[in-house]
Write an enzyme that holds these catalytic residues in place. Sequence first.
Site, short mmCIF file in Angstrom:
data_model
loop_
_atom_site.label_atom_id
_atom_site.label_comp_id
_atom_site.label_asym_id
_atom_site.label_seq_id
_atom_site.Cartn_x
_atom_site.Cartn_y
_atom_site.Cartn_z
N LYS A 67 0.78 5.83 0.78
CA LYS A 67 0.03 4.66 0.31
C LYS A 67 -1.45 4.78 0.64
O LYS A 67 -1.82 5.01 1.79
CB LYS A 67 0.62 3.40 0.96
CG LYS A 67 -0.07 2.11 0.57
CD LYS A 67 0.23 1.72 -0.87
CE LYS A 67 -0.64 0.56 -1.35
NZ LYS A 67 -0.14 -0.74 -0.96
N HIS B 94 -3.58 1.14 -3.69
CA HIS B 94 -4.13 -0.22 -3.75
C HIS B 94 -5.48 -0.08 -4.44
O HIS B 94 -6.44 0.40 -3.84
CB HIS B 94 -4.27 -0.83 -2.35
CG HIS B 94 -4.78 -2.25 -2.39
ND1 HIS B 94 -4.00 -3.33 -2.07
CD2 HIS B 94 -5.98 -2.77 -2.77
CE1 HIS B 94 -4.69 -4.45 -2.23
NE2 HIS B 94 -5.90 -4.13 -2.67
N HIS C 178 7.69 -1.97 -4.64
CA HIS C 178 6.56 -2.31 -3.75
C HIS C 178 6.95 -3.54 -2.93
O HIS C 178 6.94 -4.66 -3.43
CB HIS C 178 5.30 -2.63 -4.58
CG HIS C 178 4.08 -2.86 -3.74
ND1 HIS C 178 2.89 -2.20 -3.97
CD2 HIS C 178 3.85 -3.68 -2.68
CE1 HIS C 178 2.00 -2.61 -3.09
NE2 HIS C 178 2.55 -3.51 -2.30
N HIS D 45 6.87 -5.48 1.13
CA HIS D 45 6.49 -5.58 2.55
C HIS D 45 7.64 -6.23 3.30
O HIS D 45 7.96 -7.40 3.07
CB HIS D 45 5.23 -6.43 2.72
CG HIS D 45 4.03 -5.86 2.03
ND1 HIS D 45 3.15 -5.01 2.66
CD2 HIS D 45 3.60 -5.96 0.75
CE1 HIS D 45 2.21 -4.64 1.80
NE2 HIS D 45 2.46 -5.21 0.63
N HIS E 42 0.49 -2.94 -8.11
CA HIS E 42 0.20 -4.34 -8.47
C HIS E 42 -1.05 -4.48 -9.32
O HIS E 42 -2.02 -5.11 -8.91
CB HIS E 42 0.12 -5.24 -7.22
CG HIS E 42 -0.62 -4.68 -6.04
ND1 HIS E 42 -1.89 -4.16 -6.11
CD2 HIS E 42 -0.27 -4.58 -4.74
CE1 HIS E 42 -2.28 -3.76 -4.93
NE2 HIS E 42 -1.30 -4.00 -4.07
O1 DOR Z 1 -1.64 -9.99 -0.90
C1 DOR Z 1 -1.38 -8.96 -0.28
N1 DOR Z 1 -0.65 -8.98 0.86
N2 DOR Z 1 -1.87 -7.80 -0.74
C2 DOR Z 1 -1.75 -6.67 -0.05
O2 DOR Z 1 -2.24 -5.67 -0.51
C3 DOR Z 1 -1.11 -6.67 1.28
C4 DOR Z 1 -0.17 -7.78 1.45
C5 DOR Z 1 0.27 -7.99 2.87
O3 DOR Z 1 0.61 -7.02 3.54
O4 DOR Z 1 0.30 -9.14 3.32
ZN ZN Z 2 1.45 -4.79 -1.10
#
Ligand code: DOR
Ligand code: ZN
Length: 377
Positions: A130, A168, A40, A42, A206
Amino acid sequence: MSISDTFTEAPSPLSAGQTGTAAKENTQETLVLVRPDDWHLHLRDGEVLRSVVGDSARQFGRAIIMPNLKPPVTTTADALAYHGRILAALQQAGVPTGRFQPLMTLYLTDHTSADEILRARDSGIVHGVKLYPAGATTNSDSGVTDLLGYCRAALEAMQACGMPLLVHGEVTDPDIDLFDREAVFIDRVMKPLRQAFPALKVVFEHITTADGVAYVREAPGPVAATITAHHLLYNRNALFKGGLRPHWYCLPVLKREHHRLALLEAATSGDGRFFLGTDSAPHPKGAKEQDCGCAGCYTAHHAMALYATAFESVGRLQHLEAFASLNGPAFYGLSPNADTLTLERIAQPVPDVLPLANTEVVPLAAGETLAWRVQAG
Ligand code: DOR
Ligand code: ZN
């Protein structure tokens, strides 16, 4: 996995629950793991992508790439294009071709068709879809408003072709207390979903609560969960220690200590349903330090050292490899990586800031010192 000791002079924090021949008295150990994956992550896009991708590639063999870009990655064509941009960024960062594989995902919307799911499956590069409940978190505005109302055709196709749904797991109902949104999600969404699609592969992303752990442990069928390093290491007090600390703010938000302990128990138990997902989510320093700061913790830079710290805190380093390197590929139907990663017990100060495009990001645990670091090379 091997844990080796190279010196035998002073007492070691690695005394309880350690496997192998590690001595009672060590000052330094190395930990050799099958190379881990991040299930997981980003990575963002553009300059930010170029700033962060090397941090993940230094440690992980593969990562599941979150699709919450602006605009979101809703089609296979979008995912293919984004995949290409990530490969180009890896090349620019000097990562050898093939060393790090981005595993792409689609962003589920109320309009995702069954055909789109089949195109994704046929692409060979999309490994999950997702679910963001609309409004739950960063860039979730195009997310799903009614999962079983609008997404049945897509879910049917996913179940049939073995495409995992990555969830999520928080309700967005403003009447539900922020700290209860995961537990309520289990009853309102997860249970009806799994009843309607019992063979659908589901990753509860998460997880942050004892309720999430219990649900995943007991649920029949193909259900697993990712756990972040920050939810293993910190409880909600971290958000308020000495003042309001935006760099500990993420969603789902940090919870009470008993929830952290339940997550730690699950992650370090060796149970194949739990595996590593950093949810590393870079935001510029200024976007977090403002009157309405963004959710997300940047952990990719020292992710494996954070996880090693968490596992060591309960004397369970011997289960780090299952959690970080074996359970995830088994769930996704992939082979473990063929190479290894070595962690060494050498103190690593976490930088106060790291470069992020033309600005900076404050990594989680900035200014603290971690006991482990990744061996170069
Ligand atoms: O804290 C988070 N940041 N939770 C998420 O689900 C998305 C992520 C983000 O993309 O910044
Ligand atoms: Zn995330």
